[in-house]
Design a protein around this motif. Sequence first.
Motif, PDB file in Angstrom:
ATOM      1  N   GLU A 125       1.637   9.702  -5.702  1.00 13.08           N
ATOM      2  CA  GLU A 125       2.256  11.140  -5.449  1.00 13.08           C
ATOM      3  C   GLU A 125       3.111  11.340  -6.300  1.00 13.08           C
ATOM      4  N   ARG A 126       4.037  10.291  -7.225  1.00 11.91           N
ATOM      5  CA  ARG A 126       4.760  10.659  -8.089  1.00 11.91           C
ATOM      6  C   ARG A 126       3.903  11.058  -9.409  1.00 11.91           C
ATOM      7  N   LEU A 127       2.932  10.405  -9.710  1.00 11.24           N
ATOM      8  CA  LEU A 127       2.186  10.492 -10.758  1.00 11.24           C
ATOM      9  C   LEU A 127       1.279  11.882 -10.614  1.00 11.24           C
ATOM     10  N   ARG A 182      -4.663   3.416  -9.817  1.00 12.07           N
ATOM     11  CA  ARG A 182      -3.829   3.533  -8.607  1.00 12.07           C
ATOM     12  C   ARG A 182      -4.275   3.661  -7.395  1.00 12.07           C
ATOM     13  N   ILE A 183      -5.076   4.902  -7.362  1.00 12.91           N
ATOM     14  CA  ILE A 183      -5.860   5.346  -6.250  1.00 12.91           C
ATOM     15  C   ILE A 183      -6.841   4.215  -5.638  1.00 12.91           C
ATOM     16  N   ASP A 184      -7.783   3.645  -6.536  1.00  9.42           N
ATOM     17  CA  ASP A 184      -8.543   2.753  -6.234  1.00  9.42           C
ATOM     18  C   ASP A 184      -7.949   1.475  -5.553  1.00  9.42           C
ATOM     19  N   ARG A 191       0.568  -1.298  -0.044  1.00  8.19           N
ATOM     20  CA  ARG A 191      -0.182   0.002  -0.131  1.00  8.19           C
ATOM     21  C   ARG A 191       0.734   1.102   0.068  1.00  8.19           C
ATOM     22  N   VAL A 192       1.878   1.102   0.772  1.00 10.48           N
ATOM     23  CA  VAL A 192       2.982   2.372   0.746  1.00 10.48           C
ATOM     24  C   VAL A 192       3.592   2.628  -0.624  1.00 10.48           C
ATOM     25  N   ALA A 193       4.019   1.529  -1.096  1.00 14.01           N
ATOM     26  CA  ALA A 193       4.456   1.320  -2.483  1.00 14.01           C
ATOM     27  C   ALA A 193       3.739   2.278  -3.502  1.00 14.01           C
ATOM     28  N   GLU A 194       2.227   1.746  -3.322  1.00 17.40           N
ATOM     29  CA  GLU A 194       1.298   2.185  -4.405  1.00 17.40           C
ATOM     30  C   GLU A 194       0.987   3.794  -3.972  1.00 17.40           C
TER      31      GLU A 194
END
Length: 253
Positions: free
Chosen positions: A117-119, A205-207, A109-112
């Motif tokens: 944030e990068r996107l 990615r948010i979902d 989850r943290v990696a996602e």
Amino acid sequence: MSSFRKALKSRQKNHHERSQPGFRKHLGLLEKKKDYKLRAEDYHKKQNTISALRKKALDKNPDEFYFKMINTQLQDGVHVAKKGTEEVMTEEQKKMMRTQDIKYVEMKRVAEAKKIERLKGELHLLDADSKQKNKHTFFVDSKKEVHSFDLAEHLNTAPELVNRVYNRPTLHTLETKTIQGASDPRSIIKLSKQRKHQYKILSQRIDREKKMFVISQKIQTRKDLQDKTKKVKVKNETTSSAAVYKFEAKRKR
């Protein structure tokens, strides 16, 4: 002798397989020798596999023991596990497994979240249709100024660029600078498609991050339920949230 062979060769005719007769065309194509060979090879291959498996089963050690022999029973030709044969685990082992699961899910989850944030940083939170979602309020001193308020003049930009939320240069910039970037209509359409695709990825990615957060909450709830403290369910578990329990207050010694 050579003349005799030549005579034989001249009399020999090339072999041609006959086609399907007209009155049998409704039965489909007539099987040729190459078709029969393929079918025969496939049949023999399957027969050899079955023979090899049968030999392997016959050569198996009859005294070999498996736990499934005593933990399952045959019902209507299907092996079904007997009741009460679950693996015995201590509470400590169960808690350790829950901890490992939640750590893994939290790590993903943290990696996602970092990718999101990068996107967001790359896209600058722009909408694909160039429409501003948030509202910006301008304050004036009187009602007269409200009616005569010109947004393009206030922002010092061209009226055609007022509705844009990004790349909105001022009039001075338009007069003194040259246009940089894509100006060809095809390039602009291509960039628009790429931007829409990036927003689609961001939404996915948010979902995914939200689903992982719900999973970690559910695992943590199951881990907390292993405590023997009295508890009352306040809210049932749903697809978007974990169950909520109220635990009895317990004084620590």
